[in-house]
Design a protein around this motif. Structure first.
Motif, mmCIF file in Angstrom:
data_model
loop_
_atom_site.group_PDB
_atom_site.id
_atom_site.type_symbol
_atom_site.label_atom_id
_atom_site.label_comp_id
_atom_site.label_asym_id
_atom_site.label_seq_id
_atom_site.Cartn_x
_atom_site.Cartn_y
_atom_site.Cartn_z
ATOM 1 N N LYS A 94 61.696 41.227 25.886
ATOM 2 C CA LYS A 94 60.993 41.197 27.225
ATOM 3 C C LYS A 94 60.697 40.045 27.978
ATOM 4 O O LYS A 94 60.460 39.118 27.347
ATOM 5 N N VAL A 95 60.822 40.224 29.302
ATOM 6 C CA VAL A 95 60.492 38.865 29.937
ATOM 7 C C VAL A 95 58.757 38.867 30.278
ATOM 8 O O VAL A 95 58.434 39.939 30.631
ATOM 9 N N VAL A 96 58.258 37.806 29.854
ATOM 10 C CA VAL A 96 56.851 37.694 29.873
ATOM 11 C C VAL A 96 56.479 36.677 30.770
ATOM 12 O O VAL A 96 56.964 35.582 30.732
ATOM 13 N N LEU A 97 55.734 36.897 31.849
ATOM 14 C CA LEU A 97 55.361 35.974 32.831
ATOM 15 C C LEU A 97 53.531 35.619 32.402
ATOM 16 O O LEU A 97 53.073 36.488 32.483
ATOM 17 N N LYS A 98 53.385 34.444 32.406
ATOM 18 C CA LYS A 98 51.976 34.096 32.108
ATOM 19 C C LYS A 98 51.546 32.983 33.184
ATOM 20 O O LYS A 98 52.270 32.037 33.314
ATOM 21 N N LYS A 99 50.309 33.056 33.233
ATOM 22 C CA LYS A 99 49.706 32.144 34.258
ATOM 23 C C LYS A 99 49.310 30.763 33.515
ATOM 24 O O LYS A 99 48.959 30.950 32.632
#
Length: 74
Positions: free
Chosen positions: A38-43
């Motif tokens: 899965k593509v995961v975006l984190k700030k």
């Protein structure tokens, strides 16, 4: 859950409900990773200078600004 579409330049728009939940604002830096397929975006807490948009901005200029923001040498 929001839906978004990948553009021809492989860009996406983060749906507003997701931006609000995470407090994502213009100029924020996001970490992009892959976890369990899965593509995961984190700030990120990293701050990069905002670059002027529009015509004439080259990829090299953007990459240079990112390197400076990360404290890396060319």
């Amino acid at each position: 859950m929001g839906l978004t579409k990948v553009t021809r330049n492989y860009q996406i728009t983060i749906p507003s409900d997701v931006r609000k939940k995470l407090g994502i604002r213009v100029g924020d830096v996001l970490v992009v990773d892959v976890e369990d397929g899965k593509v995961v975006l984190k700030k990120s807490e990293l701050e990069l200078p905002l670059l002027p948009g529009g015509k004439g901005l080259k990829v090299e200029d953007i990459e240079e600004a990112i390197r400076r923001g990360q404290g890396e040498e060319e």
